[in-house]
Design a protein around this motif. Sequence first.
Motif, PDB file in Angstrom:
ATOM      1  N   CYS A  21       0.853  -1.187   0.000  1.00 29.21           N
ATOM      2  CA  CYS A  21       0.000   0.000   0.000  1.00 29.21           C
ATOM      3  C   CYS A  21       0.898   1.250   0.000  1.00 29.21           C
ATOM      4  O   CYS A  21       1.812   1.349   0.811  1.00 29.21           O
ATOM      5  N   ILE A  23       0.330   4.069   1.058  1.00 23.28           N
ATOM      6  CA  ILE A  23       0.152   4.896   2.246  1.00 23.28           C
ATOM      7  C   ILE A  23       0.798   4.251   3.473  1.00 23.28           C
ATOM      8  O   ILE A  23       1.664   4.818   4.112  1.00 23.28           O
ATOM      9  N   CYS A  24       0.377   3.001   3.803  1.00 19.84           N
ATOM     10  CA  CYS A  24       0.827   2.409   5.060  1.00 19.84           C
ATOM     11  C   CYS A  24       1.926   1.368   4.850  1.00 19.84           C
ATOM     12  O   CYS A  24       2.443   0.812   5.808  1.00 19.84           O
ATOM     13  N   HIS A  42      -6.410  -4.250   1.095  1.00 20.78           N
ATOM     14  CA  HIS A  42      -5.582  -4.598   2.248  1.00 20.78           C
ATOM     15  C   HIS A  42      -5.964  -5.993   2.735  1.00 20.78           C
ATOM     16  O   HIS A  42      -7.107  -6.406   2.604  1.00 20.78           O
ATOM     17  N   CYS A  48      -6.311   1.747   5.495  1.00 22.93           N
ATOM     18  CA  CYS A  48      -5.520   2.677   6.297  1.00 22.93           C
ATOM     19  C   CYS A  48      -5.952   4.132   6.100  1.00 22.93           C
ATOM     20  O   CYS A  48      -5.781   4.957   6.979  1.00 22.93           O
TER      21      CYS A  48
HETATM   22 ZN   LIG Z   1      -2.614   1.043   3.503  1.00 21.15          ZN
END
Ligand SMILES: [Zn+2]
Length: 255
Positions: A21, A23-24, A42, A48
């Motif tokens: 991902c 982002i996370c 996810h 997230c």
């Molecule tokens: Zn994420």
Amino acid sequence: MKFALVDNKKKEAEKGLKGLCPICQQPVIAKCGKYKINHWAHKSLKHCDSWWENETEWHRQWKNTFPVEWQEIVAIDENSGEKHIADIKTNGDMVVEFQHSNISEEERISRENFYRNMIWIVDGTRRKRDFSHFKEAFLYNSIWLASQNDPLYVLETDFSYLPKEWLNSRVPVLFDFKGLLDKNEKEYDRDSLREPLWCLLPGGGNNIKVLCKFNRKTLVELIQGGGIIFNYDVINNTINQAIQYRNLRRRYGYY
Ligand SMILES: [Zn+2]
């Protein structure tokens, strides 16, 4: 998400592919089923980015109107470190967010504060009554053409003709009442009000809302050219003049 990182590159979901991902940095799995559009998910159910909405075909079609390099861009707030994925971020740093699902006023405000330079494109077909209300406003002359240039429209006093969660937005909100073609619907059955995008401009005061009509193609070209900049001083002047003229005509019995 349309994209995840595979070997540090943005990749679309393909069967069997594993990614991270953006982002996370947690693992995400490619979902390529029959019923939903291909996407990354996810492993745990919770996404997230709390602002993330499951993409519909409408969402994906809009996103694909713009270059791949502009799609799903991670935006970070330098002070808080908060991260979100912007649907589109142009070269000119303007964010375009496509909104199909219901959104609370609170979330709308926090997204507007986070991105600042942004516009919304809203799926106006999610609730059937939104378009019929909007159409009524034209039938009853509650929305009227104030200026051929651009062109600009005015809605006075009764704002119930517009979806209420967007009325107080401080950025431009473009309503897309076209949506995707229904299986049983023919192109020629479509209402001419559905074809353009209707942009509700911020401000306008307590008694007036201003709408600007956009041709779809023109809008996309404008965004691709870097963004849309409204000159609110000129717009407000034009609107005030149009209202004065209208009032004058009314006073002398012309409607
Ligand atoms: Zn994420």
